[in-house]
Design a protein around this motif. Structure first.
Motif, PDB file in Angstrom:
ATOM      1  N   VAL A  19       0.855  -1.186   0.000  1.00 24.23           N
ATOM      2  CA  VAL A  19       0.000   0.000   0.000  1.00 24.23           C
ATOM      3  C   VAL A  19       0.889   1.233   0.000  1.00 24.23           C
ATOM      4  CG1 VAL A  19      -1.608   1.289   1.480  1.00 24.23           C
ATOM      5  CG2 VAL A  19      -1.938  -1.162   1.116  1.00 24.23           C
ATOM      6  N   PRO A  20       0.692   2.225  -0.829  1.00 23.15           N
ATOM      7  CA  PRO A  20      -0.525   2.533  -1.576  1.00 23.15           C
ATOM      8  C   PRO A  20      -0.475   2.146  -3.063  1.00 23.15           C
ATOM      9  CG  PRO A  20       0.810   4.491  -1.479  1.00 23.15           C
ATOM     10  CD  PRO A  20       1.586   3.382  -0.781  1.00 23.15           C
ATOM     11  N   ASP A  21       0.226   1.099  -3.450  1.00 27.14           N
ATOM     12  CA  ASP A  21       0.295   0.713  -4.859  1.00 27.14           C
ATOM     13  C   ASP A  21      -1.121   0.638  -5.442  1.00 27.14           C
ATOM     14  OD1 ASP A  21       0.432  -0.985  -7.298  1.00 27.14           O
ATOM     15  OD2 ASP A  21       2.554  -1.096  -6.731  1.00 27.14           O
ATOM     16  N   PRO A  22      -1.386   1.346  -6.556  1.00 25.93           N
ATOM     17  CA  PRO A  22      -2.743   1.400  -7.109  1.00 25.93           C
ATOM     18  C   PRO A  22      -3.275   0.050  -7.595  1.00 25.93           C
ATOM     19  CG  PRO A  22      -1.189   2.528  -8.566  1.00 25.93           C
ATOM     20  CD  PRO A  22      -0.447   2.186  -7.310  1.00 25.93           C
ATOM     21  N   ARG A  25      -5.903  -1.690  -5.440  1.00 23.61           N
ATOM     22  CA  ARG A  25      -7.282  -1.182  -5.395  1.00 23.61           C
ATOM     23  C   ARG A  25      -8.094  -1.579  -6.631  1.00 23.61           C
ATOM     24  NH1 ARG A  25      -9.310  -0.217  -0.575  1.00 23.61           N
ATOM     25  NH2 ARG A  25      -7.990   1.108   0.683  1.00 23.61           N
ATOM     26  N   LYS A  26      -7.484  -2.316  -7.543  1.00 23.58           N
ATOM     27  CA  LYS A  26      -8.178  -2.710  -8.765  1.00 23.58           C
ATOM     28  C   LYS A  26      -8.891  -4.043  -8.587  1.00 23.58           C
ATOM     29  CE  LYS A  26      -5.249  -0.102 -11.827  1.00 23.58           C
ATOM     30  NZ  LYS A  26      -4.382  -0.089 -12.967  1.00 23.58           N
ATOM     31  N   GLY A 153     -10.236  -5.352  -4.763  1.00 24.94           N
ATOM     32  CA  GLY A 153      -9.610  -4.078  -4.435  1.00 24.94           C
ATOM     33  C   GLY A 153      -9.872  -3.605  -3.018  1.00 24.94           C
TER      34      GLY A 153
END
Length: 186
Positions: A19-22, A25-26, A153
């Motif tokens: 986190v916070p790698d996007p 959240r996918k 996500g």
């Protein structure tokens, strides 16, 4: 012989996204028949990575693969009980809830109490596409729900109050910054 040597003796380790790698959240996409060769190659590396971390569960998005694949083993120090689930979905839950401290390999060294259903029924496929169902309670139920959340996500911190979530995420950011600074001094 360790669980890693038994389950995934020569599988390469994969980098775990933090986190916070996007990507975390996918939503992961469903595995199709065309994906099964890739999935069969991915699962041993996911187990090897999970055991080496060490952890009890890992979802494909945590290693940068947006496929609906999870691996779990809630008894890694005792007799290994590895489960690889492809396209898992929770199809039933208990009304009873339980609170359990959760952590996550994508949120290293961060823990919090999370309330979830105490029992779940999950439908999934194995690495060859055969359909199965599993009923679980206790730690396995929590682990399955946690890892399936990753496929959508969702992170365990999303179940916390905004105040607790922000405290935990700020603490993680500070620790990661300090680690980076220490590496830079070497």
């Amino acid at each position: 012989m360790s669980a890693t040597e038994t389950i995934a003796p020569t599988a390469p380790l994969l980098p775990i996204l933090v986190v916070p790698d996007p990507v975390l959240r996918k939503h992961a996409r469903a595995v199709t028949p065309a994906d099964y060769d890739e999935v069969r190659a991915l699962i041993p590396s996911m187990f090897a990575t999970m055991y080496a971390a060490p952890g009890i569960g890992l979802a494909a998005p945590q290693v940068g693969r947006l496929l609906r694949v999870i691996v779990v083993d809630v008894a890694p120090d005792k007799v290994p009980a590895p489960l690889a689930l492809v396209n898992p979905e929770v199809i039933a839950t208990s009304e009873d809830k339980c609170s359990r401290e959760e952590g996550c390999l994508s949120l290293p060294d961060q823990y919090a109490e999370v309330v979830r259903p105490s029992w779940v029924k999950v439908r999934y496929q194995d690495e060859n596409g055969a359909k199965h169902e599993i009923e679980a309670d206790g730690l396995l139920a929590t682990c399955l729900q946690h890892e399936i959340d990753h496929l959508n996500g969702v992170q365990f911190v999303d179940y916390l109050s905004p105040l607790k979530r922000n405290i935990l995420l700020r603490k993680l950011a500070k620790e990661l910054k300090e680690q980076k600074e220490r590496r830079g001094r070497r």
